[in-house]
Design a protein around this motif. Structure first.
Motif, short mmCIF file in Angstrom:
data_model
loop_
_atom_site.label_atom_id
_atom_site.label_comp_id
_atom_site.label_asym_id
_atom_site.label_seq_id
_atom_site.Cartn_x
_atom_site.Cartn_y
_atom_site.Cartn_z
N PHE A 195 0.84 -1.19 0.00
CA PHE A 195 0.00 0.00 0.00
C PHE A 195 0.88 1.24 0.00
O PHE A 195 1.79 1.40 0.81
CB PHE A 195 -0.89 0.00 1.25
CG PHE A 195 -1.98 1.01 1.20
CD1 PHE A 195 -3.23 0.65 0.79
CD2 PHE A 195 -1.74 2.32 1.57
CE1 PHE A 195 -4.25 1.58 0.74
CE2 PHE A 195 -2.74 3.25 1.51
CZ PHE A 195 -3.99 2.88 1.10
N LYS A 196 0.60 2.16 -0.91
CA LYS A 196 1.41 3.36 -1.03
C LYS A 196 1.08 4.32 0.11
O LYS A 196 -0.07 4.62 0.38
CB LYS A 196 1.15 4.05 -2.37
CG LYS A 196 1.50 3.18 -3.57
CD LYS A 196 2.98 2.84 -3.60
CE LYS A 196 3.35 2.03 -4.83
NZ LYS A 196 4.76 1.67 -4.87
N THR A 197 2.09 4.83 0.75
CA THR A 197 1.88 5.75 1.87
C THR A 197 1.98 7.20 1.43
O THR A 197 1.73 8.10 2.20
CB THR A 197 2.93 5.50 2.96
OG1 THR A 197 4.24 5.66 2.41
CG2 THR A 197 2.80 4.08 3.51
N VAL A 198 2.36 7.39 0.20
CA VAL A 198 2.47 8.75 -0.33
C VAL A 198 1.68 8.80 -1.63
O VAL A 198 1.67 7.85 -2.40
CB VAL A 198 3.94 9.14 -0.60
CG1 VAL A 198 4.03 10.55 -1.15
CG2 VAL A 198 4.76 9.02 0.67
N LEU A 199 1.00 9.90 -1.85
CA LEU A 199 0.25 10.04 -3.08
C LEU A 199 1.17 9.89 -4.28
O LEU A 199 2.19 10.59 -4.37
CB LEU A 199 -0.42 11.43 -3.11
CG LEU A 199 -1.31 11.72 -4.31
CD1 LEU A 199 -2.55 10.83 -4.24
CD2 LEU A 199 -1.73 13.17 -4.33
N GLU B 185 -9.26 9.31 -7.06
CA GLU B 185 -9.13 7.92 -6.67
C GLU B 185 -7.78 7.67 -6.01
O GLU B 185 -7.67 6.87 -5.07
CB GLU B 185 -9.31 7.03 -7.89
CG GLU B 185 -10.70 7.16 -8.50
CD GLU B 185 -10.78 6.59 -9.90
OE1 GLU B 185 -9.81 5.96 -10.34
OE2 GLU B 185 -11.83 6.78 -10.55
N ARG B 186 -6.77 8.39 -6.45
CA ARG B 186 -5.46 8.28 -5.82
C ARG B 186 -5.49 8.94 -4.45
O ARG B 186 -4.84 8.49 -3.51
CB ARG B 186 -4.40 8.91 -6.71
CG ARG B 186 -4.37 8.33 -8.11
CD ARG B 186 -3.23 8.87 -8.91
NE ARG B 186 -3.29 8.43 -10.30
CZ ARG B 186 -2.32 8.59 -11.17
NH1 ARG B 186 -1.21 9.19 -10.79
NH2 ARG B 186 -2.45 8.16 -12.40
N ILE C 173 -5.61 8.93 1.60
CA ILE C 173 -6.29 9.19 2.87
C ILE C 173 -6.32 7.93 3.72
O ILE C 173 -6.08 7.97 4.93
CB ILE C 173 -7.72 9.71 2.61
CG1 ILE C 173 -7.66 11.09 1.95
CG2 ILE C 173 -8.51 9.79 3.92
CD1 ILE C 173 -9.03 11.64 1.56
N ILE C 174 -6.61 6.79 3.08
CA ILE C 174 -6.58 5.52 3.80
C ILE C 174 -5.19 5.28 4.38
O ILE C 174 -5.03 4.87 5.53
CB ILE C 174 -6.99 4.37 2.88
CG1 ILE C 174 -8.45 4.50 2.49
CG2 ILE C 174 -6.75 3.02 3.54
CD1 ILE C 174 -8.91 3.48 1.48
N GLY D 77 -5.33 -0.42 -0.91
CA GLY D 77 -5.80 0.52 -1.93
C GLY D 77 -4.96 0.39 -3.18
O GLY D 77 -3.74 0.26 -3.12
N LYS D 78 -5.58 0.42 -4.33
CA LYS D 78 -4.85 0.30 -5.59
C LYS D 78 -5.22 1.45 -6.50
O LYS D 78 -6.35 1.55 -6.96
CB LYS D 78 -5.18 -1.03 -6.28
CG LYS D 78 -4.64 -2.25 -5.55
CD LYS D 78 -4.89 -3.49 -6.37
CE LYS D 78 -4.30 -4.72 -5.67
NZ LYS D 78 -4.53 -5.94 -6.44
N PRO D 79 -4.28 2.37 -6.78
CA PRO D 79 -4.56 3.40 -7.76
C PRO D 79 -4.79 2.77 -9.12
O PRO D 79 -3.96 2.03 -9.62
CB PRO D 79 -3.28 4.24 -7.76
CG PRO D 79 -2.57 3.89 -6.49
CD PRO D 79 -2.94 2.49 -6.20
#
Length: 427
Positions: free
Chosen positions: A23-27, A44-45, A50-51, A114-116
């Motif tokens: 999971f990406k912690t940075v946009l 969506e990103r 936020i999550i 979460g998956k962009p």
């Protein structure tokens, strides 16, 4: 909730699962050139970010998020984009918008992935399929209700599908894997269980399958370990029923089963004999029924010598209700001349005359154990987690004759204190 498979979109995706290290912690970086495809889904990103923020900053449930404008600055994007992302998370139950106060965390996000991507999809690592084969039955319907309740409490997403036959079941399970199911629960009619076809399904399934039966060679897929499998179902319930009628003073206790003599039916009969033999003086009155409508008349004729002091334990409510109807047609008065107790607490048992006393099947226990085992197998865990077996729960109605032999307070004390069972509420 239980969902029929539909095309994923931002409105129908449920949230549940386990945390992913990916999971990406940075946009993620994205281009701001107008008209690019990725710009259409910037929000969506932001949803994923936020999550990630909630998870990584260890926001507790009930904690307030930073203002939307602050988040927009932090993520280096438009205010309206963040507002749209927040609204989506509110719709999914992750955030809660409180008028004039702001946005608050409503749900733990440590389990989310979460998956962009081009469509919003908060993917569940705890997505379990529910396979009905061949379809709903009087048993599977209440079980499905409890599976839904248990899944909600455990934050599991369910996908419900049915198969008309075992060949179709293989295709359905393959589809479940494609939609992200990590394992599946098989709910089948145990009376018509084709063991050969079940073996074939196990062998061909791309995901682990969990069943409510102990199947030779595939014991690891049972919701309970072999050493305790069905103990609450066969042994505890049968010993309670025998003990109940014995304590009420009945001189004859019979067991009425289906003609099929295998599995749980065979186990119950063994426990019935065990109890009868331990009493030394009670006769063993075992009978079976089939589709022959005249068989009940012949059974009742054999039981005639015990008329007036006879109690009958039925394998389930279907046999019990058929017996009640047949006894009435043959001139027996219930419960004065024969007491009857069923098993399963099918809804229509309350409408026979007299209303049927029965044992409530612990659907809640079974549902939770099925889902727990599905999660265990999906994560590669082979051992079963510990569980406390439920006590029998009796639905006290008129067919068992208890209230004719004991005052209400003593009857309830017999059930709860001496026999260590529960009384189903509302009866």
């Amino acid at each position: 909730m239980l969902y029929h498979p539909v095309k994923p979109n931002k409105y129908n995706m449920e949230v549940a699962g386990i945390m992913s290290s990916k999971f990406k912690t940075v946009l993620p970086e994205f281009s701001s050139v107008p008209g690019r495809e990725e710009d259409r889904f910037v929000y969506e990103r932001v949803v994923n970010s936020i999550i990630s923020l909630i998870r990584d900053e260890k926001y507790e449930i009930g904690r307030k998020l930073p203002p939307i404008r602050d988040l927009a600055e932090q993520f280096d994007c438009n205010f309206h984009t963040v507002r749209k992302a927040v609204q989506l998370l509110c719709n999914d139950g992750i955030l809660e918008k409180r008028s004039r106060l702001g946005n608050f965390v409503r749900r733990n996000t440590s389990h989310l992935v979460g998956k962009p991507q081009a469509k919003v999809q908060i993917v569940s690592m705890r997505k379990i399929g529910i396979l009905l084969c061949p379809g709903p039955t009087e048993f599977s319907t209440p079980l499905l209700m409890e599976l839904e309740r248990a899944a909600t409490a455990m934050e599991i997403q369910l996908e419900l599908q049915s198969a008309a036959n075992w060949d179709k079941a293989v295709e359905v399970v393959e589809d479940m894997k494609k939609t992200g199911c990590r394992a599946a629960v098989l709910t089948a009619d145990r009376n018509n269980l084709n063991v050969k076809e079940v073996h074939r399904l196990f062998d061909r399934s791309p995901i682990p399958l969990v069943v409510g039966d102990l199947i030779a060679g595939y014991e690891r897929f049972c919701y309970e370990p072999p050493e305790i499998y069905g103990r609450w179902y066969s042994r505890n319930s049968m010993l309670f029923q025998c003990g109940y009628f014995y304590e009420l003073g009945y001189k004859a206790i019979a067991y009425l089963r289906r003609s099929a003599f295998s599995g749980s039916s065979k186990d119950k009969y063994g426990y019935y004999r065990e109890f009868m033999e331990a009493t030394d003086h009670l006769p063993i009155l075992d009978q079976f029924v089939d589709d022959d409508s005249g068989r009940f008349s012949r059974i009742l004729k054999e039981w005639e010598p015990f008329r007036g002091n006879l109690a009958v334990i039925c394998e389930d409510d279907v046999e019990a209700m058929r017996l009640v109807i047949a006894a009435s047609k043959n001139g027996w008065t219930l419960p004065e001349e024969m007491a009857v107790m069923g098993f399963n607490n099918f809804a229509f048992g309350r409408y026979v005359d007299p209303p049927l006393t029965t044992i409530q099947f612990p659907y809640d226990y079974l549902a939770k154990r099925l889902l727990v085992r599905a999660l265990e197998l999906s994560s590669g865990q082979t051992e079963w987690s510990a569980a406390e077996l439920p006590a029998p729960e009796v639905v006290l109605r008129e067919s068992c004759g208890g209230r004719r032999r004991l005052p209400e307070d003593r009857l309830r004390n017999l059930v709860t204190e001496r026999l260590k069972a529960k009384i189903f509420p509302g009866e």
